[in-house]
Write a protein that holds these residues in place. Structure first.
Motif, mmCIF file in Angstrom:
data_model
loop_
_atom_site.group_PDB
_atom_site.id
_atom_site.type_symbol
_atom_site.label_atom_id
_atom_site.label_comp_id
_atom_site.label_asym_id
_atom_site.label_seq_id
_atom_site.Cartn_x
_atom_site.Cartn_y
_atom_site.Cartn_z
ATOM 1 N N ALA A 42 107.588 22.871 7.616
ATOM 2 C CA ALA A 42 108.495 23.076 8.750
ATOM 3 C C ALA A 42 108.608 21.838 9.627
ATOM 4 O O ALA A 42 109.675 21.581 10.204
ATOM 5 N N GLY A 43 107.517 21.074 9.748
ATOM 6 C CA GLY A 43 107.502 19.954 10.672
ATOM 7 C C GLY A 43 107.613 18.581 10.045
ATOM 8 O O GLY A 43 108.528 17.815 10.350
ATOM 9 N N VAL A 44 106.689 18.258 9.130
ATOM 10 C CA VAL A 44 106.649 16.917 8.549
ATOM 11 C C VAL A 44 107.885 16.654 7.691
ATOM 12 O O VAL A 44 108.500 15.580 7.770
ATOM 13 N N VAL A 45 108.253 17.624 6.858
ATOM 14 C CA VAL A 45 109.401 17.425 5.966
ATOM 15 C C VAL A 45 110.694 17.254 6.762
ATOM 16 O O VAL A 45 111.494 16.347 6.499
ATOM 17 N N THR A 46 110.920 18.111 7.748
ATOM 18 C CA THR A 46 112.147 17.990 8.543
ATOM 19 C C THR A 46 112.157 16.693 9.351
ATOM 20 O O THR A 46 113.219 16.099 9.553
ATOM 21 N N THR A 47 110.977 16.243 9.791
ATOM 22 C CA THR A 47 110.894 14.957 10.494
ATOM 23 C C THR A 47 111.292 13.822 9.560
ATOM 24 O O THR A 47 112.021 12.900 9.934
ATOM 25 N N GLY A 48 110.800 13.890 8.319
ATOM 26 C CA GLY A 48 111.140 12.857 7.350
ATOM 27 C C GLY A 48 112.631 12.781 7.083
ATOM 28 O O GLY A 48 113.211 11.693 7.034
ATOM 29 N N TYR A 49 113.253 13.946 6.915
ATOM 30 C CA TYR A 49 114.698 13.969 6.679
ATOM 31 C C TYR A 49 115.473 13.542 7.927
ATOM 32 O O TYR A 49 116.348 12.680 7.877
#
Length: 503
Positions: A42-49
């Motif tokens: 929810a957090g790291v992946v969306t931050t990366g994108y």
């Protein structure tokens, strides 16, 4: 000849962790809980994108998993010979010498405490939608953090297998909801077309690839902690290798799948814009559209428990590092004591809880941003410290087997750890180069170099302390890295102790 000095030894109960309480599943639960799957998705992946703007994140997770699998070859080979709750500290002591080991211990204490305490900054945000649905409002973040702090502190004093049961229940539910979210996303592809574009190398090896690789490796932080629980494991020579390899495989598969299905549901050409706009809410908004509000509510509850599970896991890891140092008298002996009833590292656990309490109160009183200035900065900095420890341990594994042989083949002794070392130091270089991006600060911000610089300073202080011990307390110095055997170690006569202390 009688020894020239004596060492006060606690009872067998107070300097030994409880043995045989953790099987392979329990150790995996500790490892995966530290990785906090739903928090990462929810957090790291969306931050990366959304922040970095690179769409090849699924491929990044697979590449990082390959590097960590290479590292694990030598790591678990050494675990069969070195059984110590201090893990990196013990391995580096045995491979690169005691001063380097104590320097690594100082780095580990800062890194794991930063990871654990940093989570108190986001627990309020994780609890907000849940409390809003139940009570129509939510308390100040510090109130939620203090409730979580009390629960984590209590569990830290109980039997380690009780902690494992709690983590098992939380983690299984967390992984199930992630997979349900993934099915909802892949079952509703944007434009009615399932795209695999996010696995294309051309979408990873672009400007920003360094920051993405670092974010990906941060998502795996915790995989290495299987060794920390080796003294409490059933058959550690079997448990630790299996738990380590399975954890890397499960984390890689889960993260790659979830980050890919997110692009399928939104569309590879829209994922950067949508993640930038919706941030953490993206995965829950997709679930609301595809699966209904009930599933979203369950997901939000499990997002909260994901953070809590990571707190419990990192608390136990940090306490065992402190315990290992106290048992060998590198830290005051009180930290090397365990509870006679639970076998938990009592004083070390309380010390970690006190630190957490102080940080929560300081941030609350000063009105500092708990998400950015505590969770994000603390988590990023702590993860970078663990990356440094992994790379240094990879070098230590090579040095250890070069000296001892150990009956391992050349793949385990040299080739795999050698390849991992090169890859890990490349990632470190990329991390330092992109630290401003990782923190979300300006390129000329003092934080971009001050936070990573904490670790070399800590390492030098630790090396200095080891040299002080070598000169003033050779009996203590000789016990560094011995683990459980240190409490039963016999102090050598003066001449032998001096010779041993030269390494």
């Amino acid at each position: 000849m009688p020894p020239t000095s004596t060492v006060d030894r606690p009872s067998n109960v107070s300097d030994a962790l409880a043995r045989g309480r953790l099987g392979i599943p329990s150790v995996i639960f500790f490892v995966l809980s530290a990785a906090a799957p739903l928090t990462v998705v929810a957090g790291v992946v969306t931050t990366g994108y959304g922040v970095i703007g690179v769409t090849g994140i699924p491929l990044a997770f697979l590449l990082v998993a390959a590097v960590l699998a290479l590292f694990s070859v030598g790591y678990v080979a050494m675990s069969r010979r070195v059984e110590n709750a201090g893990a990196f500290y013990a391995y580096i002591s045995r491979g690169l010498g005691r001063p380097a080991g104590v320097g690594a211990a100082w780095v580990a204490l800062i890194a794991y405490n930063a990871l654990q305490v940093g989570l108190y900054g986001t627990i309020g945000v994780a609890a907000e939608p849940v409390l809003d649905r139940i009570f129509g409002g939510h308390p100040h973040w510090a109130v939620v953090a203090l409730v979580a702090w009390a629960l984590v502190g209590l569990l830290g004093l109980l039997r380690v297998d009780i902690n494992g049961l709690v983590l098992a229940a939380l983690l299984v539910a967390e992984i199930v909801v992630i997979l349900v979210f993934d099915l909802g996303q892949i079952g509703n592809p944007a434009g009615d077309q399932v795209s695999f574009a996010s696995f294309a190398p051309d979408n990873l090896f672009v400007p920003g690839v360094g920051a993405v690789l670092v974010l990906a490796i941060l998502g795996f932080v915790g995989f290495e902690s299987a060794v920390v629980f080796s003294e409490e494991s059933k058959d550690p020579k079997r448990t630790v290798p299996l738990a380590t390899y399975l954890s890397v495989a499960i984390i890689a598969g889960l993260y790659a799948l979830s980050s890919w299905t997110m692009t399928v549901a939104v569309g590879p050409d829209r994922i950067v814009a949508e993640a930038g706009e919706q941030s953490v809410g993206l995965i829950f908004n997709l679930a609301a559209a595809h699966l209904g509000d009930t599933v979203v509510t369950i997901g939000q509850v499990l997002f909260l428990t994901s953070v809590l599970a990571a707190m419990i896991s990192f608390h136990n890891t940090t306490a065992r590092y402190t315990f290992a140092l106290g048992r060998e008298r590198v830290l005051p002996a009180v930290f090397g004591q365990t509870s006679a009833r639970s076998g938990a590292p009592r004083a070390a656990s309380v010390a970690q809880s006190v630190l957490g309490l102080v940080v929560i109160l300081v941030y609350a009183v000063n009105g500092w941003d708990p998400v950015v200035q505590l969770f994000f900065w603390g988590g990023t900095t702590g993860g970078f410290g663990v990356l440094l420890l992994i790379a240094t341990t990879s070098v230590a594994v090579i040095a250890y087997f070069a000296r001892s042989g150990g009956g391992e083949n050349v793949w385990r002794r040299v080739v795999a750890p050698g390849l991992a070392t090169v890859a890990l130091f490349v990632i470190i270089w990329l991390a330092v180069s992109n630290f401003a991006n990782l923190l979300g600060v300006a390129p000329d911000s003092t934080l971009r170099w001050a936070l990573p610089a904490v670790y070399p300073v800590a390492a030098l202080l630790g090396i200095g302390w080891a040299l002080v011990l070598r000169g003033n307390r050779p009996d203590t110095y000789a016990r560094i890295g011995l683990g459980a055997a240190s409490s039963a170690a016999v102090v050598e006569p003066a001449g032998q102790a001096t010779a041993e202390a030269t390494r």
